[in-house]
Enzyme design. Structure first.
Site, mmCIF file in Angstrom:
data_model
loop_
_atom_site.group_PDB
_atom_site.id
_atom_site.type_symbol
_atom_site.label_atom_id
_atom_site.label_comp_id
_atom_site.label_asym_id
_atom_site.label_seq_id
_atom_site.Cartn_x
_atom_site.Cartn_y
_atom_site.Cartn_z
ATOM 1 N N LYS A 113 0.843 -1.209 0.000
ATOM 2 C CA LYS A 113 0.000 0.000 0.000
ATOM 3 C C LYS A 113 0.868 1.244 0.000
ATOM 4 C CE LYS A 113 1.176 1.091 4.372
ATOM 5 N NZ LYS A 113 1.950 2.262 4.725
ATOM 6 N N ASP A 120 -1.533 -1.813 10.385
ATOM 7 C CA ASP A 120 -1.801 -1.756 8.940
ATOM 8 C C ASP A 120 -2.365 -3.064 8.386
ATOM 9 O OD1 ASP A 120 -0.768 0.776 8.923
ATOM 10 O OD2 ASP A 120 1.093 0.253 7.879
HETATM 11 O O1 C5P Z 1 1.259 -1.980 14.497
HETATM 12 P P1 C5P Z 1 2.636 -2.020 13.909
HETATM 13 O O2 C5P Z 1 3.478 -3.082 14.562
HETATM 14 O O3 C5P Z 1 2.662 -2.124 12.439
HETATM 15 O O4 C5P Z 1 3.302 -0.611 14.260
HETATM 16 C C1 C5P Z 1 4.693 -0.458 14.266
HETATM 17 C C2 C5P Z 1 5.070 0.744 15.095
HETATM 18 O O5 C5P Z 1 4.772 1.947 14.388
HETATM 19 C C3 C5P Z 1 4.373 0.894 16.425
HETATM 20 O O6 C5P Z 1 4.991 0.123 17.427
HETATM 21 C C4 C5P Z 1 4.523 2.389 16.686
HETATM 22 O O7 C5P Z 1 5.832 2.695 17.140
HETATM 23 C C5 C5P Z 1 4.405 2.980 15.282
HETATM 24 N N1 C5P Z 1 3.015 3.396 14.993
HETATM 25 C C6 C5P Z 1 2.515 4.524 15.649
HETATM 26 N N2 C5P Z 1 1.223 4.904 15.407
HETATM 27 C C7 C5P Z 1 0.436 4.230 14.537
HETATM 28 C C8 C5P Z 1 0.938 3.098 13.843
HETATM 29 C C9 C5P Z 1 2.246 2.707 14.098
HETATM 30 O O8 C5P Z 1 3.214 5.164 16.438
HETATM 31 N N3 C5P Z 1 -0.822 4.638 14.356
#
Ligand code: C5P
Length: 310
Positions: free
Chosen positions: A17, A145
Site C-alpha cells: 500500500k 496496517d
Molecule cells: O502496528 P505495527 O506493529 O505495524 O506498528 C509499528 C510501530 O509503528 C508501532 O509500534 C509504533 O511505534 C508505530 N506506529 C505509531 N502509530 C500508529 C501506527 C504505528 O506510532 N498509528
C-alpha cells in the site's frame, strides 16, 4: 518417514500500500499515534504458499527477499497462522513460503501484507469458516496496517490506522515507486516526528482529519487534483533520517511528475504520474538517479488479501 504424507497446500496474495494522506496526532498511552490516513493498495503483491507440516516454519524467497526478515516466532505470517490456530483451535503446524515483491521496511506495508495473506492462506488450508469481519478482527491484533492489507482498495483509517471506512474511487492512478537501499524502522520514524515537533514547539493537530478535498479528488478521479492533496506527516522525519530522499524527490519533480510523496514511514517514494506512458519515462529517469536502488511502475487501487487462483 514423512510425518505429513498427504500435505495440503493453499495459496494467497496480498498487496502493498501507499498512504495518499497521513495525518498523525499525538503519541497515545499505548505507544501508537492517533491517525487519519487514506490507504490505497498498489499492484505489487506478496504471495504466500501454506502447507501442512510437522512443525511451524517460514521461508522468504523472491525478488525482494532480504536477510532482515525474521524467520523466528516474530515473523508476521507465522504470527498470523499461530493466532488463528490458538483462537479457533482448528488446524495445526503450517509452513509458509513468502514470495516477497514488496520491499522490506520500506513504508509499503509488506510485513502487513504477509500477515494478511497468511490469515487467508491458513483459513483456506484448514477450512476455517471465517468471513471478512472475522479476518479483520484477527488482523487488527497483528498490527495497525494489517486490517487494510486484508481489505484492500482505498480506505480511510483512523485510530491506530486500523479502524477502516472504504472510499469509493472511480479511477486507476499510475505511480512510479522509487526504492531505496536503506531500510527505515517505522517506530524510529514516528519517534523522530515527535522529536522534531517538540524541538519546534509545534504540537500535533489533534485529532487529525482527512481533508474533504482529498476525498473529492478521489471521487472525481483526476490525478492532477489528487496530486495537490497528497500529504504525509511522517515525510519530514523520514527525510531527516535519510536525507538523500530529498534529492530523489527533487529529481521526480524535475522529471515532470504530478507529485511525489514519502510512502508511509519511508524510505520508498511514490510519484503520481498522468498515465502509463509518463510512468515509463519517469521510471527510466529515476532509475538513473543517485540514491535510487530500484524503480517499479504500478497502479492503484487493487483488491485486498485473497486466495490465489490456479
Ligand atoms: O502496528 P505495527 O506493529 O505495524 O506498528 C509499528 C510501530 O509503528 C508501532 O509500534 C509504533 O511505534 C508505530 N506506529 C505509531 N502509530 C500508529 C501506527 C504505528 O506510532 N498509528
Amino acid at each position: 518417514m514423512n510425518a505429513t504424507p498427504q500435505a495440503r497446500i493453499a495459496g494467497s496474495t496480498a498487496n502493498g500500500k501507499i498512504n495518499l494522506y497521513l495525518g498523525a496526532g499525538a503519541l497515545r498511552d499505548d505507544g501508537y499515534h492517533e491517525l487519519a490516513t487514506v490507504f490505497q493498495a498498489v499492484g505489487i503483491e506478496e504471495r504466500i504458499r501454506a502447507t501442512t507440516a510437522a512443525d511451524w516454519g517460514v521461508d522468504v524467497v523472491g525478488e525482494r527477499a532480504t536477510a532482515t526478515v525474521p524467520l523466528d516466532h516474530t515473523n508476521l505470517a507465522l504470527m498470523a497462522g499461530r493466532l488463528l490456530h490458538r483462537e479457533t483451535g482448528r488446524g495445526g503446524p503450517t509452513r509458509f513460503v513468502i514470495d516477497k515483491n514488496v520491499p522490506v521496511a520500506a513504508g509499503m506495508g509488506g510485513g502487513s501484507a504477509d500477515a494478511a495473506a497468511a490469515l487467508v492462506a491458513y483459513a483456506g488450508l484448514w477450512d476455517l469458516p471465517l468471513d471478512r469481519t472475522d479476518l479483520l478482527t484477527f488482523a487488527a491484533r497483528l498490527g495497525a496496517d494489517v486490517p487494510f492489507a486484508v481489505q484492500g482498495g482505498t480506505a480511510i483509517g483512523v485510530g491506530r490506522g486500523d479502524e477502516l471506512a472504504p472510499v469509493l474511487t472511480r479511477q486507476t492512478f499510475h505511480w512510479v515507486l522509487a526504492f531505496s537501499d536503506l531500510e527505515l524502522s517505522t517506530p524510529d520514524v514516528y519517534r523522530r516526528m515527535d522529536e522534531l515537533r517538540a524541538e519546534r514547539g509545534a504540537p500535533a493537530l489533534d485529532p487529525p482529519r482527512v481533508p474533504g478535498e482529498l476525498l473529492q479528488a478521489l471521487a472525481h478521479g483526476r490525478p492532477e487534483d489528487l496530486a495537490a492533496q497528497l500529504h504525509n506527516d511522517l515525510a519530514e522525519a523520514a527525510i531527516d533520517l535519510a536525507p538523500r530522499l530529498a534529492d530523489v524527490l527533487a529529481a521526480g519533480r524535475e522529471a515532470g511528475t504530478l507529485a511525489g510523496i514519502v510512502s508511509g514511514s519511508g524510505p520508498t517514494l511514490a510519484f503520481l504520474v498522468a498515465d502509463a506512458r509518463q510512468a515509463m519515462e519517469v521510471a527510466i529517469l529515476l532509475s538513473a538517479t543517485p540514491g535510487v536502488a530500484g524503480v517499479a511502475r504500478t497502479t492503484s487501487p487493487h483488491p485486498g488479501a485473497r486466495p490465489a487462483v490456479g
